[in-house]
Write a protein that holds these residues in place. Structure first.
Motif, short mmCIF file in Angstrom:
data_model
loop_
_atom_site.label_atom_id
_atom_site.label_comp_id
_atom_site.label_asym_id
_atom_site.label_seq_id
_atom_site.Cartn_x
_atom_site.Cartn_y
_atom_site.Cartn_z
N GLU A 1 13.91 -0.27 7.56
CA GLU A 1 14.47 -1.16 6.53
C GLU A 1 13.33 -1.80 5.78
O GLU A 1 12.93 -2.91 6.05
CB GLU A 1 15.34 -2.23 7.19
CG GLU A 1 16.65 -1.69 7.64
CD GLU A 1 17.63 -2.81 7.98
OE1 GLU A 1 17.84 -3.68 7.13
OE2 GLU A 1 18.16 -2.78 9.09
N LYS A 2 12.80 -1.04 4.82
CA LYS A 2 11.58 -1.52 4.19
C LYS A 2 11.84 -2.27 2.89
O LYS A 2 11.17 -2.09 1.91
CB LYS A 2 10.64 -0.36 3.97
CG LYS A 2 10.12 0.16 5.29
CD LYS A 2 9.30 1.38 5.09
CE LYS A 2 9.08 2.06 6.43
NZ LYS A 2 8.47 3.35 6.30
N GLN A 3 12.86 -3.09 2.90
CA GLN A 3 13.11 -3.89 1.71
C GLN A 3 12.14 -5.06 1.69
O GLN A 3 11.85 -5.62 0.66
CB GLN A 3 14.55 -4.44 1.74
CG GLN A 3 15.58 -3.35 1.73
CD GLN A 3 16.07 -3.04 0.33
OE1 GLN A 3 15.57 -3.56 -0.63
NE2 GLN A 3 17.06 -2.18 0.23
N GLY A 4 11.68 -5.43 2.90
CA GLY A 4 10.82 -6.60 3.02
C GLY A 4 9.51 -6.40 2.29
O GLY A 4 9.06 -5.30 2.06
N SER A 5 8.89 -7.50 1.92
CA SER A 5 7.68 -7.39 1.13
C SER A 5 6.43 -7.35 2.00
O SER A 5 5.34 -7.23 1.50
CB SER A 5 7.60 -8.58 0.17
OG SER A 5 7.72 -9.77 0.91
N THR B 1 -4.02 -0.79 -6.83
CA THR B 1 -4.09 -0.47 -5.41
C THR B 1 -2.70 -0.17 -4.86
O THR B 1 -2.51 0.77 -4.08
CB THR B 1 -4.73 -1.64 -4.65
OG1 THR B 1 -6.01 -1.90 -5.21
CG2 THR B 1 -4.88 -1.33 -3.17
N ARG C 1 1.71 5.98 -3.84
CA ARG C 1 1.78 7.41 -4.14
C ARG C 1 1.16 8.26 -3.04
O ARG C 1 1.59 9.38 -2.80
CB ARG C 1 1.11 7.70 -5.48
CG ARG C 1 1.95 7.21 -6.65
CD ARG C 1 1.29 7.49 -7.98
NE ARG C 1 1.33 8.91 -8.33
CZ ARG C 1 0.76 9.42 -9.42
NH1 ARG C 1 0.10 8.63 -10.24
NH2 ARG C 1 0.83 10.70 -9.69
N LYS D 1 8.75 -17.06 -0.23
CA LYS D 1 9.70 -15.95 -0.19
C LYS D 1 9.67 -15.17 1.12
O LYS D 1 10.62 -14.50 1.46
CB LYS D 1 9.38 -14.96 -1.32
CG LYS D 1 9.75 -15.48 -2.69
CD LYS D 1 9.60 -14.35 -3.70
CE LYS D 1 9.45 -14.89 -5.11
NZ LYS D 1 8.70 -13.97 -5.97
N PHE E 1 -1.56 3.19 -6.14
CA PHE E 1 -2.41 4.19 -5.49
C PHE E 1 -1.92 4.51 -4.08
O PHE E 1 -1.71 5.67 -3.71
CB PHE E 1 -3.83 3.62 -5.45
CG PHE E 1 -4.88 4.53 -4.89
CD1 PHE E 1 -5.70 5.25 -5.75
CD2 PHE E 1 -5.07 4.65 -3.52
CE1 PHE E 1 -6.69 6.08 -5.24
CE2 PHE E 1 -6.05 5.48 -3.01
CZ PHE E 1 -6.87 6.19 -3.87
N ILE F 1 3.72 -16.99 -1.92
CA ILE F 1 4.04 -15.91 -0.97
C ILE F 1 4.93 -16.46 0.14
O ILE F 1 5.95 -15.87 0.50
CB ILE F 1 2.75 -15.32 -0.35
CG1 ILE F 1 1.98 -14.52 -1.41
CG2 ILE F 1 3.05 -14.43 0.85
CD1 ILE F 1 0.57 -14.15 -1.00
N GLN G 1 -0.27 -8.67 -2.53
CA GLN G 1 -0.12 -9.66 -3.58
C GLN G 1 -1.49 -9.95 -4.19
O GLN G 1 -2.51 -9.55 -3.66
CB GLN G 1 0.55 -10.94 -3.07
CG GLN G 1 2.02 -11.07 -3.48
CD GLN G 1 2.21 -10.95 -5.01
OE1 GLN G 1 1.33 -11.23 -5.81
NE2 GLN G 1 3.42 -10.52 -5.40
N PRO H 1 6.64 2.10 0.53
CA PRO H 1 6.41 0.83 -0.15
C PRO H 1 5.17 0.15 0.42
O PRO H 1 4.92 0.22 1.62
CB PRO H 1 7.65 0.00 0.18
CG PRO H 1 8.55 0.85 0.97
CD PRO H 1 7.86 2.11 1.33
N LEU I 1 11.31 6.03 8.70
CA LEU I 1 12.36 5.41 7.90
C LEU I 1 12.75 4.09 8.54
O LEU I 1 13.21 4.03 9.67
CB LEU I 1 13.58 6.34 7.83
CG LEU I 1 14.76 5.81 7.02
CD1 LEU I 1 14.42 5.70 5.56
CD2 LEU I 1 15.98 6.69 7.23
N LEU J 1 -3.72 -10.13 0.45
CA LEU J 1 -3.80 -10.92 -0.79
C LEU J 1 -5.14 -10.64 -1.45
O LEU J 1 -6.19 -11.03 -0.94
CB LEU J 1 -3.64 -12.41 -0.50
CG LEU J 1 -3.82 -13.37 -1.68
CD1 LEU J 1 -2.82 -13.10 -2.80
CD2 LEU J 1 -3.70 -14.83 -1.22
#
Lengths: 450, 433
Positions: free
Chosen positions: B206-210, B49, B55, B92, B52, B89, B64, B60, B204, B38
Motif C-alpha cells: 500500500e504505497k500511497q504513503g509518502s 532525483t 523510473r 502530513k 530518476f 513534512i 522532499q 514511488p 506490491l 530531505l
C-alpha cells in the motif's frame, strides 16, 4: 548583448487571465511540501528539442547527470541528435572557489570543435548563478570567436518553477535568436508552433495535415526545431501556442515587437484537433483556406470514426477517473470523451486557474474536480462505479484495491496520443487496459490469507 | 592491471555516467523504514532525483526538498528553509527519521546544517553531500557514515550471532537480499544498512504513503553496535565501517572490495567458515558454486573472444570486471564515474575516470559494453553488444531483481554476457551476408 530577463516581470504576466486575482508570484515553493521541477528543467524542456544545437549545462553534475536523455522529443534532423546528448561543465570545488568562466569557455570551444553545432545554449544553474559566473560575457566572447549563436539561458533552478523556466527559455530564444535571420521565402500561411516539443512525435500527427492545407510551419519552439528556422520566426503570420501557457509571455512580446498575433490550442482528441485546425485557418484569415480546412476536418473525422467503430462498443458506458496535472487535466479528459468514455472526475490540484476552468468546461456540472486526489479518488471510484483509473504510478494500488483497470499517464510515454491518429493509439491502450485480467488476478488473496 | 588515468583530459563531461552525491544520499535514506529523505537545495534537485529513481525502480519514491529559492539562498542560512520543511513534512506524515542531505547550492553559500540540526527536536540525520564533489557512490557512503555516527548507540556488548552488512550503492535490492540470505545460511542474524532489499525490491504494497516503506528500522540502527561482525562490501564503505567500529572497538570487521564471481565469493565463504567454525557451507551454497564453475566453463568460449568495455561506479566496476575476467572476458576499457582506491585493482587494460564520450572515442577497442542505459545509443551506433547495468536503467523493467553477486548471481551474469556477445556476433554476421 540583450539584457537578462527580469524575473519579476515574467512572474507578473499580464496575458494570464487569472492575473487579476493573483498578487503574489506564481508558484512560490513551500519547503517540505513541494513537488515538481525547477526553472532549469523548464528551460531544458523548452529549448533542448533543438537537435542541431548543443545544450551545455554550466553547473554541478546533478542538473544534467540526472536529466539527460529523459524526454523522447523526436527530431527529423539528419545530423547527430544533440538533444539526446549530455554536455555539462560538471563543476568541482575548485570552480566554486575560483570561478567557472574559463572552464565554461573551454567547454564551448571543445563542443564547437568536436560537434560543430548550429548554436550553443548555455544554461546557468543555481551554483554557477550564485558564484556569479558571467554567462553573458562568456557567451558573447564565444559567439564572436566562433561565429555561431551562443545563447545564455538564465534559468537557474532556484528562481522558480518549471513553468517560469520555460518562460525564461523562451526569453532567451527571443533575445538571441528570433529576428536574427531572414527566411529565404515567405508565404501568407507561415506559422510558428510555440510550446510544441514533439514528445513521442506528437507534432507529426498533425503537421502533415497543415502541410496538405498549404500552411507552412516556419519555425517551432522547439519540437523538431532548427536554430536557423527559429531565427526567422519574426516573419510568421501567426503564433500557435500548443498546450503551453508558459510561453504566453513570448508570444505577447512577439506580437508587440513584430505584430504577430497568436492563438492557443491543443491537439489532443478529435474535437480539439479539429477546433485547432479550424482556429489556425480562421486566424490566418483566408476564406478559401477555411473552406478547405473544414473539408479536411470532415474527411479526417469520418476516417477516424470508421477506425474507432470497433472500440465504441467496448467503451460504451465506461467511466474513468483521471488523476494527473497541468493541461493533461482537461486535454486527456477531452480525448477520453471523444472515445465515448465518461470522465467522472479529474484532479486539478496541480493545475493552473485556467486549466481548472477548462476542466470544468469539459467535465460539466456533475464532474468532480479533485483538489485532493490522493484521498478522493478511491471514494469517487466507489460512488460512480468507474472502470478505469488514469493516474501516476503511486495510484496503482488504488486501482488494484478497487479491482479496476489502470493506465499510468505520468510515465514517460513512447507512443503519441496527439492528433487524430494519436486518439487511435489511446483507444488501443485503453482497450488493452480494460481487457487485461491482471488487475483482477493480482488483487486475488494469497492462499494463506483466505 | 593496466594503465590507470585518473585525471580527465577535457574541460567538460560529454554524455556523463557520473551521478551526484545528494542522489546517493537520498538512496541511502530510502533504505531506512519510514524515512523521509530531505534534500537541502533548489526544488529541482529533489524533483530530478525523484523522477530518476521512480523510473529506475518503477516504484514511488519518497523525497522532499527544502526548496531554496534565489531569495532564501541569499537571506537564509538554512534555518528557515530546513525548519519550515520539517514542519511541513511532519504536518502530513510521521516519519521515523528525516534524512537531511545537502546539494551544491547551500554548500556554496555555506549553510551550517549541523548547527540547524542541533536546534531541531525531531529524529534527524544530517550529512553534507555537495554535488560538486564525489559522486553517487560517495554520497551513499557519506550518508551511511553519518547515519552510524549520529544514530548508533555506543556499546560494549557483543552478540556473536549478529552481523552488520554495509553494501555499496550499486548493489540492487535483490543483491542485498541474496547477500543477507547467504550469510544468514551460516547462522547469522543479518542486518543491512541501508537495506534496499526490503524497501525498493518492487513488492506490491500500500504505497500511497509518502514515506519509504521497508528497510532497516531506526531502532535496529540504534542498536547495531553490539554486532559481533561487520562486513563491508565496496571500498566506498570503508569509512562507514570505521565509524561503526568506533561505536564498539570489540566488533570484528571484514572488508570485501566486491562480491562478484568465484574468487570473491570464495573469500567470503572462507571468512564465514573461519568465523563460525563450520566445516562446510550450507548445501545450496555448495550447489551454486558448482553451477558457477559450470557457467564459467559454458561461457568461457564466448567471453574469451569478446572484448569488453565496462562503465560504472567504482565498486560495481571492480565487481563486474573481476567476474568477466575470471571467466576469460577481455576487459579492454573500464570507465569509472569518479576516482576511487578501487581503480588500481581493476583487471582491465585501461582504467579511466570518464564519460561515454570517452567510450565512444575508444570504440574500436571493444565489442560489448556493460553500462547504464545511456550506453544504449552508443551500442546502437557502433553495433556493440550491450548489457545494461548500473543507474539509471529506464529502458528495462525488473532492475531491482537483477542479481550479479555471489556464486548464484555470478552464473546468471556470465550467461547473460555470453548470450549478448553471441547475439551480437550473429547479428554482425548477418549484417555482412
Amino acid at each position: 548583448m540583450a539584457p537578462k530577463p527580469k524575473i519579476r516581470e515574467l512572474l507578473d504576466e499580464s496575458a494570464c487571465t487569472h492575473n487579476k486575482t493573483k498578487k503574489a508570484a506564481c508558484n512560490a515553493p513551500t519547503p517540505g511540501a513541494t513537488t515538481g521541477g525547477c526553472a532549469f528543467e523548464g528551460a531544458q524542456i523548452s529549448l533542448f528539442p533543438y537537435a542541431d544545437a548543443a545544450h551545455l549545462v554550466h553547473g554541478p553534475i546533478t542538473c544534467l547527470g540526472a536529466s539527460w536523455e529523459t524526454r523522447a522529443t523526436r527530431t527529423s534532423y539528419p545530423g547527430r541528435d544533440l538533444t539526446q546528448m549530455g554536455f555539462t561543465t560538471g563543476i568541482s570545488t575548485n570552480d566554486v572557489v575560483f570561478g567557472g568562466e574559463q572552464k565554461l569557455l573551454d567547454s564551448i570551444a571543445y563542443i564547437v570543435e568536436h560537434y560543430a553545432p548550429e548554436a550553443v545554449f548555455v544554461y546557468a544553474t543555481c551554483v554557477t548563478a550564485l558564484i556569479g559566473d558571467d554567462l553573458d560575457a562568456v557567451c558573447k566572447a564565444a559567439k564572436q570567436k566562433y561565429g555561431i549563436p551562443v545563447v545564455p539561458v538564465h534559468a537557474p533552478g532556484f528562481v522558480g518553477s518549471k513553468n517560469l523556466g520555460s518562460r525564461l527559455g523562451g526569453e532567451a530564444a527571443l533575445a538571441h535568436l528570433v529576428g536574427t535571420k531572414e527566411p529565404e521565402v515567405s508565404t501568407p500561411f507561415d506559422i510558428n508552433l510555440i510550446g510544441e516539443y514533439n514528445v513521442t512525435g506528437d507534432m507529426w500527427q498533425y503537421t502533415p495535415l497543415l502541410e496538405e492545407l498549404g500552411i507552412r510551419v516556419l519555425s517551432t519552439l522547439s519540437g523538431d526545431g532548427r536554430v536557423a528556422s527559429i531565427r526567422t520566426a519574426h516573419r510568421a503570420r501567426l503564433n500557435v501556442i500548443v498546450c503551453a501557457k508558459s510561453l504566453i509571455s513570448l508570444t505577447r512580446k512577439m506580437e508587440e515587437k513584430y505584430g504577430i498575433p497568436s492563438i492557443s490550442l491543443s491537439f489532443y482528441g478529435k474535437r480539439d484537433t479539429s477546433n485547432g485546425l479550424r482556429a489556425i485557418a480562421e486566424a490566418l484569415g483566408d476564406a478559401d483556406l477555411v473552406a478547405r480546412t473544414n473539408a479536411l476536418i470532415e474527411r479526417e473525422e469520418a476516417r477516424l470514426e470508421e477506425k474507432l467503430r470497433p472500440y465504441r462498443e467496448l467503451f460504451k458506458g465506461k467511466k474513468a477517473v483521471l488523476n494527473t496535472g497541468g493541461n493533461k487535466t482537461w486535454s486527456i479528459a477531452s480525448a477520453l470523451q471523444d472515445l465515448g468514455i465518461e470522465v467522472v472526475a479529474t484532479a486539478v490540484k496541480k493545475a493552473t486557474e485556467s486549466d481548472r476552468e477548462k476542466a470544468r468546461e469539459y467535465l460539466g456540472e456533475n464532474g468532480v474536480l479533485m483538489m485532493d486526489p490522493g484521498s478522493e479518488q478511491a471514494k469517487i471510484i466507489d460512488a460512480t462505479g468507474a472502470h478505469l483509473l488514469l493516474a501516476g504510478g503511486r495510484s496503482l494500488y488504488t486501482a488494484i484495491k478497487k479491482r479496476i483497470s489502470f493506465i499510468d499517464v505520468n510515465q514517460e510515454k513512447k507512443k503519441s496520443y496527439g492528433g487524430y491518429d494519436g486518439l487511435l493509439n489511446l483507444a488501443e491502450d485503453l482497450k488493452n487496459a480494460l481487457e487485461n485480467p491482471v488487475f483482477k488476478t493480482v488483487a486475488k488473496r494469497a492462499p494463506w490469507e483466505k | 592491471m593496466g594503465e590507470v588515468i585518473r585525471k580527465p583530459i577535457k574541460p567538460l563531461q560529454v554524455n556523463p555516467i557520473k551521478l551526484s552525491q545528494p542522489m546517493g544520499a537520498t538512496l541511502a535514506f530510502l533504505g531506512i523504514d519510514k524515512c523521509m529523505p530531505l534534500m537541502h537545495g533548489g526544488q529541482g534537485c529533489a524533483s530530478f532525483t525523484k523522477v530518476f529513481m521512480t523510473r529506475h525502480f518503477s516504484e514511488p519514491i519518497a523525497i522532499q526538498t527544502t526548496a531554496v529559492t534565489d531569495v532564501t539562498a541569499i537571506l537564509d542560512g538554512g534555518d528557515y528553509s530546513i525548519v519550515e520543511a520539517i514542519k511541513n513534512i511532519t504536518k502530513k506524515a510521521s516519519p521515523s527519521l528525516i534524512g537531511l542531505h545537502t546539494t551544491g547550492l547551500p554548500e556554496t553559500k555555506g549553510d551550517d546544517i549541523r548547527g540547524v540540526a542541533a536546534k531541531i527536536d525531531f529524529p534527524l540525520v544530517h550529512v553534507n553531500t555537495p554535488d560538486y564533489e564525489g559522486g553517487l557512490e560517495s554520497g551513499w557512503a557519506l550518508a551511511v557514515k553519518a547515519i552510524i555516527e549520529q544514530l548508533v548507540e555506543a556499546s560494549e556488548e557483543l552478540d556473536g550471532n549478529k552481523l552488520v552488512l554495509l553494501p555499496h550503492v550499486s548493489l540492487q535490492p535483490i543483491e542485498v537480499e541474496k547477500l543477507k540470505e547467504f550469510i544468514a545460511g551460516f547462522g547469522f542474524e543479518v542486518l543491512a544498512l541501508p537495506d534496499l532489499s526490503t524497501s525498493l525490491d518492487g513488492y506490491l504494497g500500500e504505497k500511497q504513503g509518502s514515506l519509504s516503506g521497508g528497510g532497516i528500522s531506526v531502532e535496529q540502527i540504534r542498536a547495531l553496535a553490539d554486532a559481533g561482525l561487520v562486513l563491508s562490501v565496496g571500498d566506498s564503505m570503508l569509512g562507514a565501517a570505521k565509524a561503526l567500529l568506533e561505536k564498539n572497538p570489540a566488533m570484528r570487521h571484514h572488508h570485501f572490495a566486491h562480491l562478484s564471481g568465484l574468487e570473491a565469493t570464495d573469500a567470503l565463504v572462507e571468512r564465514l567458515l573461519a568465523e563460525t567454525g563450520f566445516q562446510k557451507p550450507p548445501a545450496s551454497v555448495i550447489r551454486w558454486r558448482k553451477r558457477l564453475q559450470d557457467a564459467m566453463l559454458d561461457s568461457h568460449f564466448s567471453l574469451g573472444q569478446t572484448r569488453f568495455a565496462v562503465a560504472a561506479e567504482p565498486d560495481q566496476l571492480a565487481g563486474v570486471c573481476a567476474s568477466l575476467r575470471e571467466a576469460g572476458g577481455r576487459v579492454r576499457l573500464a570507465i569509472a564515474t569518479v576516482d576511487s582506491p578501487q581503480l588500481v585493482k581493476i583487471p582491465a587494460e585501461k582504467v579511466l575516470v570518464g564519460d561515454l564520450e570517452d567510450a565512444e572515442n575508444l570504440q574500436d577497442d571493444y565489442d560489448l559494453i556493460v553500462g547504464n542505459f545511456h550506453a544504449e545509443a552508443l551500442a546502437h551506433r557502433f553495433h556493440k553488444g550491450l548489457v545494461v547495468r548500473g543507474f539509471p536503467n529506464w529502458e528495462q523493467i525488473g532492475n531491482q531483481l537483477k542479481n550479479d553477486v555471489l556464486y548464484e548471481g555470478g552464473a546468471y551474469f556470465l550467461f547473460e554476457a555470453a548470450n549478448v556477445a553471441e547475439a551480437m556476433r550473429a547479428a554482425t554476421h548477418h549484417g555482412r551476408d
